[in-house]
Design a protein around this motif. Sequence first.
Motif, PDB file in Angstrom:
ATOM      1  N   PRO A 165      42.763  49.949  81.530  1.00 51.92           N
ATOM      2  CA  PRO A 165      43.407  50.469  80.319  1.00 51.92           C
ATOM      3  C   PRO A 165      42.387  50.842  79.254  1.00 51.92           C
ATOM      4  O   PRO A 165      41.174  50.688  79.456  1.00 51.92           O
ATOM      5  CB  PRO A 165      44.266  49.288  79.855  1.00 51.92           C
ATOM      6  CG  PRO A 165      43.451  48.091  80.273  1.00 51.92           C
ATOM      7  CD  PRO A 165      42.780  48.480  81.568  1.00 51.92           C
ATOM      8  N   VAL A 166      42.895  51.318  78.125  1.00 52.89           N
ATOM      9  CA  VAL A 166      42.043  51.657  76.987  1.00 52.89           C
ATOM     10  C   VAL A 166      42.519  50.897  75.757  1.00 52.89           C
ATOM     11  O   VAL A 166      43.593  50.291  75.755  1.00 52.89           O
ATOM     12  CB  VAL A 166      42.042  53.172  76.716  1.00 52.89           C
ATOM     13  CG1 VAL A 166      41.400  53.916  77.864  1.00 52.89           C
ATOM     14  CG2 VAL A 166      43.441  53.695  76.466  1.00 52.89           C
ATOM     15  N   LEU A 167      41.709  50.919  74.705  1.00 50.20           N
ATOM     16  CA  LEU A 167      42.002  50.186  73.469  1.00 50.20           C
ATOM     17  C   LEU A 167      42.826  51.092  72.557  1.00 50.20           C
ATOM     18  O   LEU A 167      42.283  51.954  71.867  1.00 50.20           O
ATOM     19  CB  LEU A 167      40.694  49.774  72.790  1.00 50.20           C
ATOM     20  CG  LEU A 167      40.808  48.860  71.574  1.00 50.20           C
ATOM     21  CD1 LEU A 167      41.369  47.497  71.964  1.00 50.20           C
ATOM     22  CD2 LEU A 167      39.438  48.688  70.924  1.00 50.20           C
ATOM     23  N   LYS A 168      44.145  50.884  72.555  1.00 47.90           N
ATOM     24  CA  LYS A 168      45.003  51.870  71.905  1.00 47.90           C
ATOM     25  C   LYS A 168      46.243  51.218  71.300  1.00 47.90           C
ATOM     26  O   LYS A 168      46.892  50.386  71.923  1.00 47.90           O
ATOM     27  CB  LYS A 168      45.414  52.919  72.937  1.00 47.90           C
ATOM     28  CG  LYS A 168      46.189  54.089  72.402  1.00 47.90           C
ATOM     29  CD  LYS A 168      46.370  55.163  73.490  1.00 47.90           C
ATOM     30  CE  LYS A 168      47.218  54.669  74.639  1.00 47.90           C
ATOM     31  NZ  LYS A 168      47.540  55.758  75.596  1.00 47.90           N
ATOM     32  N   SER A 169      46.561  51.603  70.080  1.00 50.20           N
ATOM     33  CA  SER A 169      47.833  51.202  69.469  1.00 50.20           C
ATOM     34  C   SER A 169      48.950  52.041  70.074  1.00 50.20           C
ATOM     35  O   SER A 169      48.711  53.029  70.777  1.00 50.20           O
ATOM     36  CB  SER A 169      47.790  51.391  67.956  1.00 50.20           C
ATOM     37  OG  SER A 169      47.641  52.764  67.649  1.00 50.20           O
ATOM     38  N   HIS A 170      50.188  51.635  69.805  1.00 46.79           N
ATOM     39  CA  HIS A 170      51.349  52.357  70.335  1.00 46.79           C
ATOM     40  C   HIS A 170      52.446  52.300  69.292  1.00 46.79           C
ATOM     41  O   HIS A 170      52.755  51.227  68.766  1.00 46.79           O
ATOM     42  CB  HIS A 170      51.815  51.724  71.647  1.00 46.79           C
ATOM     43  CG  HIS A 170      52.835  52.527  72.392  1.00 46.79           C
ATOM     44  ND1 HIS A 170      54.171  52.509  72.064  1.00 46.79           N
ATOM     45  CD2 HIS A 170      52.709  53.376  73.449  1.00 46.79           C
ATOM     46  CE1 HIS A 170      54.828  53.300  72.898  1.00 46.79           C
ATOM     47  NE2 HIS A 170      53.967  53.843  73.744  1.00 46.79           N
ATOM     48  N   ASN A 171      53.042  53.459  68.985  1.00 45.97           N
ATOM     49  CA  ASN A 171      53.980  53.512  67.863  1.00 45.97           C
ATOM     50  C   ASN A 171      55.310  52.823  68.142  1.00 45.97           C
ATOM     51  O   ASN A 171      56.129  52.699  67.238  1.00 45.97           O
ATOM     52  CB  ASN A 171      54.206  54.967  67.429  1.00 45.97           C
ATOM     53  CG  ASN A 171      54.676  55.851  68.565  1.00 45.97           C
ATOM     54  OD1 ASN A 171      55.116  55.372  69.608  1.00 45.97           O
ATOM     55  ND2 ASN A 171      54.568  57.158  68.369  1.00 45.97           N
ATOM     56  N   GLY A 200      36.976  49.776  75.805  1.00 47.11           N
ATOM     57  CA  GLY A 200      37.031  49.786  74.345  1.00 47.11           C
ATOM     58  C   GLY A 200      35.853  50.505  73.730  1.00 47.11           C
ATOM     59  O   GLY A 200      35.467  50.196  72.598  1.00 47.11           O
ATOM     60  N   THR A 201      35.270  51.445  74.466  1.00 41.83           N
ATOM     61  CA  THR A 201      34.178  52.215  73.875  1.00 41.83           C
ATOM     62  C   THR A 201      34.659  52.962  72.640  1.00 41.83           C
ATOM     63  O   THR A 201      33.951  53.089  71.656  1.00 41.83           O
ATOM     64  CB  THR A 201      33.581  53.191  74.906  1.00 41.83           C
ATOM     65  OG1 THR A 201      34.638  53.927  75.534  1.00 41.83           O
ATOM     66  CG2 THR A 201      32.820  52.426  75.971  1.00 41.83           C
ATOM     67  N   ARG A 202      35.896  53.461  72.722  1.00 37.02           N
ATOM     68  CA  ARG A 202      36.589  53.996  71.556  1.00 37.02           C
ATOM     69  C   ARG A 202      37.932  53.298  71.432  1.00 37.02           C
ATOM     70  O   ARG A 202      38.502  52.841  72.415  1.00 37.02           O
ATOM     71  CB  ARG A 202      36.828  55.501  71.696  1.00 37.02           C
ATOM     72  CG  ARG A 202      35.623  56.375  71.474  1.00 37.02           C
ATOM     73  CD  ARG A 202      36.003  57.833  71.605  1.00 37.02           C
ATOM     74  NE  ARG A 202      34.907  58.726  71.272  1.00 37.02           N
ATOM     75  CZ  ARG A 202      34.987  60.047  71.357  1.00 37.02           C
ATOM     76  NH1 ARG A 202      36.116  60.619  71.757  1.00 37.02           N
ATOM     77  NH2 ARG A 202      33.951  60.798  71.043  1.00 37.02           N
ATOM     78  N   GLY A 203      38.463  53.233  70.219  1.00 38.01           N
ATOM     79  CA  GLY A 203      39.770  52.633  70.008  1.00 38.01           C
ATOM     80  C   GLY A 203      40.627  53.485  69.092  1.00 38.01           C
ATOM     81  O   GLY A 203      40.114  54.241  68.255  1.00 38.01           O
ATOM     82  N   LEU A 204      41.924  53.363  69.255  1.00 33.51           N
ATOM     83  CA  LEU A 204      42.895  54.027  68.376  1.00 33.51           C
ATOM     84  C   LEU A 204      43.671  52.937  67.641  1.00 33.51           C
ATOM     85  O   LEU A 204      44.302  52.100  68.280  1.00 33.51           O
ATOM     86  CB  LEU A 204      43.859  54.888  69.189  1.00 33.51           C
ATOM     87  CG  LEU A 204      45.032  55.513  68.419  1.00 33.51           C
ATOM     88  CD1 LEU A 204      44.542  56.641  67.518  1.00 33.51           C
ATOM     89  CD2 LEU A 204      46.102  56.038  69.376  1.00 33.51           C
ATOM     90  N   PHE A 205      43.626  52.940  66.308  1.00 35.20           N
ATOM     91  CA  PHE A 205      44.276  51.849  65.565  1.00 35.20           C
ATOM     92  C   PHE A 205      45.574  52.254  64.883  1.00 35.20           C
ATOM     93  O   PHE A 205      46.194  51.444  64.192  1.00 35.20           O
ATOM     94  CB  PHE A 205      43.325  51.218  64.539  1.00 35.20           C
ATOM     95  CG  PHE A 205      42.857  52.125  63.429  1.00 35.20           C
ATOM     96  CD1 PHE A 205      43.625  52.311  62.295  1.00 35.20           C
ATOM     97  CD2 PHE A 205      41.628  52.763  63.510  1.00 35.20           C
ATOM     98  CE1 PHE A 205      43.193  53.127  61.259  1.00 35.20           C
ATOM     99  CE2 PHE A 205      41.179  53.571  62.479  1.00 35.20           C
ATOM    100  CZ  PHE A 205      41.961  53.766  61.348  1.00 35.20           C
TER     101      PHE A 205
END
Length: 234
Positions: free
Chosen positions: A129-135, A189-194
């Motif tokens: 997976p990736v480091l990501k928020s979800h609405n 988690g190289t990039r993340g969406l907060f």
Amino acid sequence: SDVCSSDLVGIKVNPVGQPYVCSSAELLHTIIHALQGVGIKPGNITVYERYKGNIENSPYMKWVPKDVRLGYAAAAYEPIQMDIAGYDPDCYVELPFTLPGYDVSNKTACRSHAAFFVSRDITKLINLPVLKSHNAAGVSLALKNLSHGLVNNVSRSHDGPELRFTEFIPAVVGMPVIRQKTVLNILDGTRGLFHGGPGITSHMAENYVWEHKTIYVATDPVALDIIGRNAIEE
């Protein structure tokens, strides 16, 4: 991660946030190289995403090394998601809620079937997976990459009169073919969406994506999600 040379290994990637936040080529290649290092042939490794369209329209078509397979369950996204072509009719979880317009007496509407990929095609699964928020779910990390990427009829968890993630996600991840075969979770988690999600627009990338520069590895997806959630909140 208890993987041996005789295993058929699947890697569940997450390309939904491309090109800003998605499982990276560098990490994917490192995992494939490590698998080959313990004697697994490229033809016994499958890089998987639920929808063929997501694979074909993603960088994975170029990223996946020669002879490593690409796998999917369905051709493309569609809103109802009850077709079981590509899914195992004998392997499912049944929950007492449906999409609007369907009744709980309808077994098809109450069941989510595991993809043949996880029920029959592989013996071990690496979750990427990736480091990501979800609405809607809050975060989309290890658990959701499994629960919404490996079965059909997932829209009923978010398209009804109320959100049902707290019931849907643990029930699906608890299916034996998923829980027992998922031996390793590697959160890119190289990039993340907060903020925002699930898809990522250029506006999100400009304002809510940050360089986190961290890889998280765990055998426990719940623990991994707690750590990932804390990183997003911070």
